[in-house]
Design an enzyme around this catalytic site. Structure first.
Site, PDB file in Angstrom:
ATOM      1  N   ALA A   1     -53.635  50.736  32.511  1.00 61.91           N
ATOM      2  CA  ALA A   1     -53.235  50.878  33.907  1.00 61.91           C
ATOM      3  C   ALA A   1     -52.033  51.804  33.970  1.00 61.91           C
ATOM      4  O   ALA A   1     -50.922  51.429  33.603  1.00 61.91           O
ATOM      5  CB  ALA A   1     -52.898  49.514  34.497  1.00 61.91           C
ATOM      6  N   GLY A   2     -52.277  53.023  34.417  1.00 60.86           N
ATOM      7  CA  GLY A   2     -51.209  54.026  34.466  1.00 60.86           C
ATOM      8  C   GLY A   2     -51.472  55.123  33.463  1.00 60.86           C
ATOM      9  O   GLY A   2     -51.429  54.883  32.250  1.00 60.86           O
ATOM     10  N   LEU A   3     -51.759  56.318  33.950  1.00 63.49           N
ATOM     11  CA  LEU A   3     -52.104  57.433  33.059  1.00 63.49           C
ATOM     12  C   LEU A   3     -51.107  58.579  33.194  1.00 63.49           C
ATOM     13  O   LEU A   3     -51.476  59.740  33.298  1.00 63.49           O
ATOM     14  CB  LEU A   3     -53.521  57.940  33.352  1.00 63.49           C
ATOM     15  CG  LEU A   3     -54.660  57.070  32.806  1.00 63.49           C
ATOM     16  CD1 LEU A   3     -55.999  57.619  33.276  1.00 63.49           C
ATOM     17  CD2 LEU A   3     -54.628  57.006  31.290  1.00 63.49           C
TER      18      LEU A   3
ATOM     19  N   THR B   1     -47.461  60.256  31.404  1.00 66.82           N
ATOM     20  CA  THR B   1     -47.217  60.844  30.084  1.00 66.82           C
ATOM     21  C   THR B   1     -47.498  59.848  28.963  1.00 66.82           C
ATOM     22  O   THR B   1     -48.157  60.179  27.968  1.00 66.82           O
ATOM     23  CB  THR B   1     -45.763  61.330  29.988  1.00 66.82           C
ATOM     24  OG1 THR B   1     -45.508  62.274  31.033  1.00 66.82           O
ATOM     25  CG2 THR B   1     -45.497  61.981  28.646  1.00 66.82           C
TER      26      THR B   1
ATOM     27  N   GLY C   1     -37.926  53.003  23.100  1.00 68.27           N
ATOM     28  CA  GLY C   1     -39.058  53.866  22.787  1.00 68.27           C
ATOM     29  C   GLY C   1     -39.741  53.553  21.476  1.00 68.27           C
ATOM     30  O   GLY C   1     -40.310  52.478  21.277  1.00 68.27           O
TER      31      GLY C   1
ATOM     32  N   GLU D   1     -33.950  62.265  36.094  1.00 72.08           N
ATOM     33  CA  GLU D   1     -34.759  62.255  37.308  1.00 72.08           C
ATOM     34  C   GLU D   1     -34.023  62.975  38.442  1.00 72.08           C
ATOM     35  O   GLU D   1     -32.811  63.207  38.390  1.00 72.08           O
ATOM     36  CB  GLU D   1     -35.043  60.811  37.733  1.00 72.08           C
ATOM     37  CG  GLU D   1     -35.774  59.977  36.691  1.00 72.08           C
ATOM     38  CD  GLU D   1     -37.220  60.406  36.505  1.00 72.08           C
ATOM     39  OE1 GLU D   1     -37.761  61.068  37.423  1.00 72.08           O
ATOM     40  OE2 GLU D   1     -37.794  60.090  35.454  1.00 72.08           O
TER      41      GLU D   1
ATOM     42  N   ASP E   1     -30.691  51.115  33.850  1.00 71.04           N
ATOM     43  CA  ASP E   1     -31.774  51.161  32.862  1.00 71.04           C
ATOM     44  C   ASP E   1     -31.333  50.481  31.572  1.00 71.04           C
ATOM     45  O   ASP E   1     -32.066  49.666  30.999  1.00 71.04           O
ATOM     46  CB  ASP E   1     -32.167  52.615  32.597  1.00 71.04           C
ATOM     47  CG  ASP E   1     -33.182  52.756  31.482  1.00 71.04           C
ATOM     48  OD1 ASP E   1     -34.365  52.450  31.712  1.00 71.04           O
ATOM     49  OD2 ASP E   1     -32.789  53.161  30.369  1.00 71.04           O
TER      50      ASP E   1
ATOM     51  N   LYS F   1     -32.794  46.811  29.603  1.00 72.99           N
ATOM     52  CA  LYS F   1     -33.151  46.746  28.183  1.00 72.99           C
ATOM     53  C   LYS F   1     -32.271  45.742  27.442  1.00 72.99           C
ATOM     54  O   LYS F   1     -32.755  44.990  26.583  1.00 72.99           O
ATOM     55  CB  LYS F   1     -33.035  48.142  27.561  1.00 72.99           C
ATOM     56  CG  LYS F   1     -34.029  49.141  28.147  1.00 72.99           C
ATOM     57  CD  LYS F   1     -33.714  50.566  27.711  1.00 72.99           C
ATOM     58  CE  LYS F   1     -34.681  51.555  28.331  1.00 72.99           C
ATOM     59  NZ  LYS F   1     -34.325  52.956  28.006  1.00 72.99           N
TER      60      LYS F   1
ATOM     61  N   GLY G   1     -39.961  59.519  25.669  1.00 76.39           N
ATOM     62  CA  GLY G   1     -40.963  60.552  25.407  1.00 76.39           C
ATOM     63  C   GLY G   1     -42.337  59.944  25.277  1.00 76.39           C
ATOM     64  O   GLY G   1     -42.492  58.795  24.835  1.00 76.39           O
TER      65      GLY G   1
END
Length: 440
Positions: free
Chosen positions: A10-12, A14, A136, A192, A203, A207, A304
């Protein structure tokens, strides 16, 4: 033939497109490692016509990710929609309620709803995996959850936002202002159009909330995190840090204290000799202090498409192997509600930069206020601007100059009280700069 482990994405964006590519590229080795192939069987995204550089023609397409989560076409739902509520939350809740495994990279969702989602996953006996939600491609979730059961963690801290680390690195190395460096980061795609979530520390806070729960066995408590961003950092602060043997990093810090679990996000001075000080650019790093391993630092790409997708695929592989341990390392019902450690009780060294009027008695007045608050000073440096020095090289010009104080360990409350009184005395010409120091 063994039935494939069926994955719905669900979500395409990057990351989602990178997951499809990696699963296709690694298909043979994954099948050998897992004993059965992994197959993407369904996808969901807003735009069917968009060219993503991958062949999706044989896959079931769902315009609504919640319908994908209900589908009999998938065993595992990979949620890459994003956001703490809305479609992302409904998709994950639906998948879990239908007995499907979930892999997500959504730190905002977990920071807000992680406890409830973990309980739902455990009740259904399915996995909720989220390695990609923090740092990441760095396997910090797996490290905390699986590799350190023989350790009692006392502190963890890290660079968890590549945008902020890139900006601070460029500011330090090139003498750029925050505003100029931010514009460049936006041009290069590191920041952004609205950078608030990154540069103001939110952000990193999301985390940190996840890591704190894993490290200390506590319920996620994002509201307990003290948050400051990097927008007030100047080239002068970075130059002074360098002169004093430090670098400035935006850190997320979680620590056991006598008053509870302290969670904070803020610009921090770290010794240049430390491993984390060497981490520049968009790279992330997490240091874990524990009783058996002492200090463990993990460094790698924090964002990334490929790096984040690598973590997603690692979770998919674990789920396909049948690993479904409690999402936060212990059953959700046993997670403790840790007492919050008030930021005012934080104790440590401080860098304080005051823009003071260059006249007799000012430094003495500042020192007096520090002494009244029982704050011991390690050093005092005065920096006159080049303009003021050229106009009056031998005497006092009366123009503002920078007075930099480095303190020994003091409480946040004492520092704030002293600075407030100095401001009230009319000794400073600009708002003060206060940066905490994190020793090794």
């Amino acid at each position: 033939m063994t039935r494939p482990f069926r994955v719905g994405i669900a979500g395409l964006g990057t990351v989602g497109a990178s997951v499809v590519r990696i699963l296709s590229r690694q298909n043979d080795i994954l099948a050998r490692r897992l004993g059965r192939p992994v197959a993407v069987t369904a996808v969901s995204a807003r735009d069917r016509a968009k060219d993503r550089g991958i062949d999706l023609s044989t896959l079931a397409w769902f315009d609504d990710p919640v319908e994908l989560a209900r589908s009999g076409e998938v065993d595992c739902v990979v949620e890459l929609v994003g956001g703490s509520d809305g479609a992302a939350l409904r998709t994950v809740e639906t998948a879990l309620s239908h007995g499907k495994h979930v892999v997500t990279a959504n730190k905002a969702l977990l920071a807000k709803h992680g406890l409830a989602l973990a309980r739902a996953a455990e009740e259904k006996g399915v996995a909720l995996a989220f390695e990609a939600s923090v740092a990441g491609g760095i396997p910090v979730i797996k490290t905390l959850r699986e590799a350190l059961p023989g350790n009692r963690v006392s502190r963890l801290y890290g660079i968890l936002n590549g945008t902020c680390n890139y900006i601070l690195s460029r500011m330090e190395l090139e003498g750029l202002t925050f505003a100029d460096c931010l514009k460049d980061a936006q041009r290069l795609g590191y920041a952004e159009a609205d950078p608030t979530f990154d540069v103001e520390g939110f952000d990193t806070a999301h985390k940190l909330a996840i890591l704190t729960s894993l490290a200390f066995g506590t319920e996620i408590d994002a509201d307990a995190i003290y948050v400051e961003g990097i927008s007030s950092i100047t080239p002068l602060d970075l130059a002074m840090a360098n002169e004093l043997g430090f670098r400035i990093k935006l850190l997320g810090v979680a620590e056991r204290t006598s008053t509870g679990i302290e969670q904070r996000v803020h610009p921090t001075m770290v010794p240049k000799s430390s491993a984390i000080a060497q981490v520049m650019g968009v790279t992330n790093a997490v240091t874990i202090d524990a009783d058996a391993v002492k200090e463990l630092t993990l460094i790698g790409p924090g964002a990334g498409g490929d790096a984040t997708a690598s973590a997603v695929v690692a979770d998919i592989a674990d789920v396909a192997l049948g690993k479904s341990e409690p999402p936060f390392g212990v059953p959700a019902r046993t997670l403790e509600k840790a007492p919050r450690a008030p930021m005012q009780r934080h104790e440590g060294g401080y860098y304080i930069r005051l823009t003071v009027h260059d006249r007799p008695g000012v430094a003495a007045g500042v020192a007096t206020r520090m002494a009244e608050a029982d704050i011991s000073l390690e050093s005092i440096l005065q920096k006159r601007s080049e303009t003021a020095a050229s106009q009056d090289p031998h005497g006092r010009s009366g123009a503002p100059v920078s007075l930099v104080l480095i303190t020994y360990a003091a409480t946040e409350a004492a520092i704030r009280s002293a600075v407030e009184k100095i401001s009230g005395d009319g000794l400073i010409a600009e708002p003060p700069q206060v940066i905490r120091i994190e020793r090794e």
